[in-house]
Structures are given as structure tokens and as C-alpha cells.
Design an enzyme around this catalytic site. Structure first.
Site, mmCIF file in Angstrom:
data_model
loop_
_atom_site.group_PDB
_atom_site.id
_atom_site.type_symbol
_atom_site.label_atom_id
_atom_site.label_comp_id
_atom_site.label_asym_id
_atom_site.label_seq_id
_atom_site.Cartn_x
_atom_site.Cartn_y
_atom_site.Cartn_z
ATOM 1 N N LYS A 190 33.760 -34.877 -48.942
ATOM 2 C CA LYS A 190 35.113 -34.590 -49.124
ATOM 3 C C LYS A 190 35.148 -33.268 -49.753
ATOM 4 O O LYS A 190 36.218 -32.155 -49.551
ATOM 5 C CB LYS A 190 35.872 -35.546 -49.541
ATOM 6 C CG LYS A 190 36.180 -36.734 -48.691
ATOM 7 C CD LYS A 190 37.007 -36.647 -47.630
ATOM 8 C CE LYS A 190 36.787 -36.308 -46.442
ATOM 9 N NZ LYS A 190 35.609 -36.723 -45.378
ATOM 10 N N ARG A 208 52.200 -37.190 -34.252
ATOM 11 C CA ARG A 208 51.495 -38.680 -34.158
ATOM 12 C C ARG A 208 50.398 -39.131 -33.182
ATOM 13 O O ARG A 208 49.810 -39.856 -33.374
ATOM 14 C CB ARG A 208 52.860 -39.476 -33.949
ATOM 15 C CG ARG A 208 53.834 -39.514 -35.043
ATOM 16 C CD ARG A 208 54.935 -40.264 -34.525
ATOM 17 N NE ARG A 208 54.625 -41.873 -34.469
ATOM 18 C CZ ARG A 208 55.062 -42.376 -35.552
ATOM 19 N NH1 ARG A 208 55.438 -41.823 -36.960
ATOM 20 N NH2 ARG A 208 54.811 -43.754 -35.667
ATOM 21 N N ASN A 231 56.270 -49.530 -30.400
ATOM 22 C CA ASN A 231 55.200 -48.877 -31.167
ATOM 23 C C ASN A 231 54.677 -50.027 -31.641
ATOM 24 O O ASN A 231 55.396 -50.579 -32.617
ATOM 25 C CB ASN A 231 55.631 -47.793 -31.901
ATOM 26 C CG ASN A 231 54.627 -47.381 -32.884
ATOM 27 O OD1 ASN A 231 53.306 -47.352 -32.851
ATOM 28 N ND2 ASN A 231 54.809 -46.996 -34.289
HETATM 29 C C1 AGP Z 1 34.567 -35.547 -42.080
HETATM 30 O O1 AGP Z 1 35.610 -35.219 -42.972
HETATM 31 C C2 AGP Z 1 34.647 -34.205 -41.093
HETATM 32 N N1 AGP Z 1 36.020 -34.073 -40.340
HETATM 33 C C3 AGP Z 1 33.359 -34.492 -40.084
HETATM 34 O O2 AGP Z 1 32.311 -34.326 -40.691
HETATM 35 C C4 AGP Z 1 33.417 -35.408 -39.116
HETATM 36 O O3 AGP Z 1 33.326 -36.973 -39.532
HETATM 37 C C5 AGP Z 1 32.493 -35.346 -38.000
HETATM 38 O O4 AGP Z 1 32.481 -34.266 -37.381
HETATM 39 C C6 AGP Z 1 32.421 -36.441 -36.851
HETATM 40 O O5 AGP Z 1 33.428 -36.412 -36.238
HETATM 41 P P1 AGP Z 1 33.927 -37.956 -35.272
HETATM 42 O O6 AGP Z 1 34.064 -38.816 -36.394
HETATM 43 O O7 AGP Z 1 35.247 -37.665 -34.516
HETATM 44 O O8 AGP Z 1 32.750 -38.128 -34.451
#
Ligand code: AGP
Length: 609
Positions: free
Chosen positions: A486, A27, A97
Site C-alpha cells: 500500500k 459504481r 440495488n
Molecule cells: C493492489 O493494491 C494492486 N492493485 C495489485 O497488486 C492487485 O492486487 C493485483 O494486480 C491483482 O489484481 P486482481 O486482484 O484484480 O487479480
């Protein structure tokens, strides 16, 4: 999200509590603590990983068969030992929580009565309220019940009273809390994994329930009326691993389904529909500050950058201040033109993305004002920005960002309304309309999930695709980009998001019967033009998967596959339209058998360049 566990029985409570907290680590948390009621309340808390607390307990054990424990995901107050739970005041120890919405009013009322606070948390208010009532000669249950009448917000709490070594009292309102039923022992916990190794018999408490736990069992009542109530005991069949995912196959799917709650939590306590106002003082801007601004620059990476593209529309429409959205990795190296009249807004789930942090610091070095939308309290970007609006999505475990994305857009929606009201570019009526639409989004997100319960069948039809095109216009262009990201990051199928109006400037060359085009076309400002794009694709025998209003039979008739969503407004459309795209990507990846929660080559937080 915080983790709670409580135990009363015949065994040593501390071991059971720490083990249970270990099973709630998924979590996310930044501190942990235990309180044991054994001829006094004995408290142990530690910042950082659970092993720090375990080490302290190994060095100086706490004995006793009645206790509560907590892993804290900071929402109010930094991750420090004084802010860690349990919070002990007078006779009581409390773990919590959730979020107390009226914490400021209650805190000042208690302080005016002479109560002194030892933490920055909203939780400590419960400890003061319950202790104050208890000192007046009530039972622990009555004192807890009185506290629930004073507090507004979301909470799951467990409470000990030093003078009552045979009870734990709990209460639940919007935050999860279950009971575990053992032989001569009773448990409470935020989630099943914490107690699954001791019992499979659980009771799911409902909102408005409170319960008194004893070694012999438990009694449940409604805290509003005091009426006793029966709740069924359920036998859990899950494995321990499945239980961490709430029964979902992957964290990503669980987090897709958590979005309604995450958006609710991000809005909670920040909106007044009557006044048409947004309360986000933590962002710290005054009307005078804003009148100095000539430009807003949003910097982010990946999905957070897509949220920034949506935020541009919100902010420009609400404030009429020009907004630029830049990839942080590009911004930091292009000798950016910023100054004291520029607000640089960093968006980051983790708050640790190296490019975003470096870009923010570079902008501040050049005199820009900094601010951030972040999900992790006390993270590097939050600390560097100073002015932060936290999304309350809870920890996002799946590498593919879902609930962080929709809560980032929610936060940007709130910021745009707030700044528009401060600048006077949004009047009360306009703000009321925007906020009335926003508070409907959690329900619309749930509806979108329901409407796409069969999206796996659509995914199956396109399983052989090696490339896909995603199209959207206006506020839905960023959603096309996000849908494509995605798909590619979890299924490894190449996908490209494009502004639908750009299709004829190149991408249409990609259209053939093997290349599906996903097109976001809910009714709204760009609906007609997007439908024309759809027909141009269909005319070239390109398969079309359309996301559109559930009652739009015309659009449904034009598409080869249809992903329905409830009707939305222009500003809320991005928040809802992305849902079926998340589910489509998830099911395609699941059918392909890729590692959805940890896709190849990806990390949850890119803390290096
Ligand atoms: C998106 O699904 C990815 N995990 C990646 O693009 C992510 O959004 C990007 O690395 C930015 O991360 P942050 O929001 O933690 O800065």
C-alpha cells in the site's frame, strides 16, 4: 454496486434517467435499463456500456414524464439483457440495488403459485410479489410495503405501476437511496451525483423507510408499521466530482470507509451462527470431492496474493489439508506439480489478471480442480474456474486495493469454515466460535477507522522517510506485506514487508533513525515474540510505529507512534489490523500529493503479462 434513478415531473424522463445513470457509472455495472410509464410501461435494456442503451433510445425514443432506470452490477445471474433491470411483471416495473437473502425460498414459493420467471435475478421476486398484491386491489404503496415484509436482505427499490401514472414508490433497507426535491418534480437515486444537476435539495432515507413520490413532492413512512415519518431536506454543497466520491477526496479513502459494509455484504446470507454452518453452495464441493483432495494451491498476484497467504492459515487450520500459495506469474512457468487431487484456488478482484487466468488454466489443463474468489461477476477468471465465491465488495475504483482485500479474506474465512465442516475437521462449537468472531468484524473495522482518525499526524511525522520496514508474524505476516505494498504503490516511498522472525537474518541492518518500522502486534499467538522484535528495533534507535490493541498501554509505551485497533481473535486480526496500515499509506501519499487513485505506472487490472 447497482445504480438506481427515478423521476416524476414535467420533463422527458428518459433523458434525465440516462444522464443520471451516466453519473452513477463510477459504481461499476455491466448492463442498464429504463422503464417509462406512459399509457403503458415501455421498457428498454442493454448489456454493456450505457452508450448501448442511449443508442437504442436515440433510435427509438421513449416519451413520458415518469420513469425509473438502473445500472446493474451483477450479483445473482449473469450480465445479460433478460437479467438487466427494470424487471416488468404484470402491472409493475422494479429496479433494485442489493441482495435478497431468502430469494431461493421466495422464488420456489412464487413458482409453486404459478409465477414464471424470465430472469436469473433475485430482483424479479419483488416484481412478482408487488404485482400479485396489487392485483388484489391494494394501492401501490401497500403492495410495496407487503413485499418488504416478505423479503429479507439489503435493498433499495423503485417501483412503477402501469395503472398509476402519478406515483413512484421506493423502499430502503441497507442499500443507499436518496430523494431529490425539485419544483414540480421529484427524484430518487442511489447517490447524489445522479440528480445534482437538477437539484441540491436531497432527503437521505433511513433503513426501514418507504416513500411515495409525486410531482408535488413526497411522503415518507416506515414500512414495518406504516407510520408516517419526517426526514430533513439537506442542501448539498458538493461539486459533482466530489459527489461521485461520496464527499471523500479520493475513491481509495471512500473504499477504505466502505469496508465495513462490503464485509457485511460478503457475509450476508452465508452464515448460520446457531448451526455453525456456512452456506456457499456456489462453490460446489461435496465432502466426497474434498476427501479426494491431497493439496490446495492458491494462485494470485499482488494484494490478492497477500489475501491468499492469510487464506493458507485459515484453510490449513480448518481442514488440515496442506496449502501452498504461489504467485500466479511464477506458478504458470514452473512446470507445476498438480493433478486431480489438487484444488487450485485463484483469487482476483478484477477477475481479469492475465497471470492468474493463465495459471488457473494451466492447472486445470494438468487435471487440477479449479475454483476462484472474485469480485467481478462473469469475469474471465470466474468463468474459467466454474466454482466461484463472489466477494460483494462492489466495484473498486481506486487502483490500490482495499475493500477487495478485506472481502477476499472474508471469503477465504467462509470457505475454510465450510470445508472444515464438510470434512469434519471443524466441529460445531469451533465453527460457531469462528463465525461469531467473523460477524463482529464489520463493527471492528469501523472502530479501527474511528480509532485512527488522527493517523494523518503520524503520517506527517514520517513524511521525509525514504524507506520503511513492515513486520508481522503468522497471520500478520501477510498484513505486513500488504501494508508495505500500500505504501509503496501510492506514496512511492520504498517499503518492504518481512516476517518479523526474519528481521535478524538481514533486514535489521536497515534499522537507523531515518527508517521507520511498522510492526503489527495486536495481542495474539505471536504477540510476545513480536514485542521482542520491537524492542530490538528501538534499541537501535529505529523509529517504531506499532499497530496494537487499543488498551495495550505497555505496547503503546514502547512505540514512537501507535495505531490502535480493537481487540481481535487470531483469525480476525488480519481483517482489522490492515485498516490503520491502509490509512497510514493513504495519508502519507496525500501529504506527498501523489495521484492516489491512479498511481504512476499502475493499472487497476493487469490484463497483460
Ligand atoms: C493492489 O493494491 C494492486 N492493485 C495489485 O497488486 C492487485 O492486487 C493485483 O494486480 C491483482 O489484481 P486482481 O486482484 O484484480 O487479480
Amino acid at each position: 454496486m447497482c445504480g438506481i434513478i427515478g423521476y416524476i415531473g414535467e420533463q422527458e424522463a428518459a433523458d434525465i434517467i440516462v444522464d443520471g445513470l451516466r453519473r452513477l457509472e463510477y459504481r461499476g455495472y455491466d448492463s442498464a435499463g429504463v422503464a417509462i410509464n406512459n399509457d403503458g410501461i415501455h421498457l428498454r435494456r442493454a448489456v454493456g456500456k450505457l452508450r448501448n442503451l442511449a443508442k437504442s433510445l436515440d433510435a427509438e425514443p421513449l416519451n413520458g414524464t415518469l420513469g425509473i432506470g438502473h445500472t446493474r452490477w451483477a450479483t445473482h445471474g449473469r450480465p445479460t439483457e433478460p437479467n438487466a433491470h427494470p424487471h416488468v411483471v404484470g402491472r409493475v416495473a422494479v429496479v433494485h440495488n442489493g441482495i435478497i437473502e431468502n430469494h431461493l425460498a421466495l422464488r420456489s414459493q412464487l413458482e409453486s403459485e404459478g409465477h414464471t420467471f424470465s430472469s436469473e435475478t433475485d430482483t424479479e421476486i419483488f416484481s412478482h410479489l408487488i404485482d400479485r398484491t396489487l392485483q388484489g386491489g391494494t394501492t401501490l404503496a401497500e403492495a410495496v410495503r407487503a413485499a418488504t415484509q416478505a423479503v429479507h436482505g439489503a435493498y433499495a427499490i423503485a417501483v412503477l405501476d402501469v395503472e398509476n401514472p402519478d406515483e413512484v414508490v421506493v423502499a430502503k433497507q441497507q442499500s443507499p437511496l436518496i430523494l431529490g426535491v425539485g419544483q414540480g418534480e421529484t427524484f430518487c437515486a442511489s447517490d447524489i451525483p445522479a440528480i445534482l444537476s437538477h437539484t441540491r435539495d436531497v432527503v437521505f432515507l433511513e433503513d426501514g423507510d418507504m416513500a411515495v413520490l409525486t410531482r408535488a413532492g413526497f411522503t415518507i413512512s416506515r414500512f414495518e408499521s406504516g407510520e408516517p415519518v419526517e426526514r430533513a431536506v439537506t442542501r448539498v454543497q458538493w461539486s459533482a466530482v466530489a459527489a461521485e466520491k461520496g464527499g471523500y477526496k479520493h475513491f481509495m479513502l471512500k473504499e477504505i470507509h466502505e469496508q465495513s459494509r462490503a464485509i457485511t455484504d460478503t457475509i450476508r446470507g452465508r452464515v448460520s451462527l446457531e448451526q455453525g454452518e456456512v452456506f456457499i453452495e456456489e462453490l460446489g464441493f461435496t465432502a466426497e470431492d474434498l476427501k479426494e483432495l491431497r493439496r490446495i494451491v492458491i494462485i494470485a498476484c499482488g494484494t490478492s496474493w497477500h489475501a491468499g497467504l492469510v487464506g493458507k492459515h485459515y484453510l490449513e487450520q480448518a481442514t488440515r489439508i496442506p496449502v501452498e500459495v504461489d504467485l500466479a506469474s511464477e506458478f504458470r512457468y514452473r512446470d507445476p506439480i498438480v493433478d486431480a487431487h489438487t484444488l487450485v484456488l485463484a483469487i482476483s478482484q478484477s477477475g481479469e489478471t492475465a497471470d492468474t487466468l493463465a495459471a488457473l488454466k494451466e492447472a486445470q489443463r494438468r487435471g487440477a480442480r479449479g475454483a476462484a474468489v472474485v469480485n467481478v461477476i462473469g469475469s474471465s477468471i470466474a468463468r474459467a474456474a466454474g466454482n466461484v465465491l463472489y466477494t460483494h465488495a462492489g466495484p473498486e475504483i481506486g487502483v490500490a486495493s482495499t475493500k477487495a482485500f478485506t472481502t477476499q479474506m472474508t471469503a477465504l474465512y467462509l470457505i475454510a469454515v465450510r470445508l472444515g465442516r464438510l470434512l469434519g475437521t471443524l466441529d460445531t462449537t469451533q465453527a460457531r466460535e469462528l463465525l461469531a468472531a467473523l460477524v463482529e468484524v464489520p463493527g471492528e473495522v469501523s472502530r479501527a477507522i474511528e480509532l485512527n482518525a488522527d493517523v494523518r499526524e503520524t503520517a506527517y511525522r514520517y513524511l521525509e522517510a525514504t524507506s520503511a520496514l513492515y513486520l508481522g508474524r503468522g497471520l500478520l505476516h501477510p498484513i505486513a506485506l500488504e501494508g508495505a505494498l500500500k505504501l509503496k504503490e501510492i506514496s512511492y516511498i520504498h517499503a518492504e514487508g518481512y516476517a518479523a522472525g526474519e528481521m535478524k537474518h538481514g533486514p535489521i541492518a536497515l534499522i537507523d533513525e531515518h527508517t521507520p518500522t511498522v510492526i503489527a502486534a495486536p495481542r495474539g499467538p505471536s504477540y510476545e515474540k513480536t514485542c521482542s522484535n520491537l524492542q530490538e528495533i528501538a534499541a537501535r534507535h529505529g523509529p517504531v510505529i506499532a499497530v496494537g490493541d487499543e488498551d495495550d498501554t505497555d505496547l503503546r509505551g514502547l512505540a514512537d507512534a501507535y495505531l490502535p485497533v480493537p481487540p481481535t481473535t487470531p483469525w480476525t486480526a488480519p481483517l482489522v489490523t490492515v485498516i490503520p496500515l491502509q490509512l497510514l499509506a493513504y495519508h502519507l501519499a496525500d501529504l506527498k500529493g501523489t495521484d492516489i487513485d491512479q498511481p504512476r505506472n499502475l493499472a487497476k487490472s493487469v490484463t497483460v503479462e
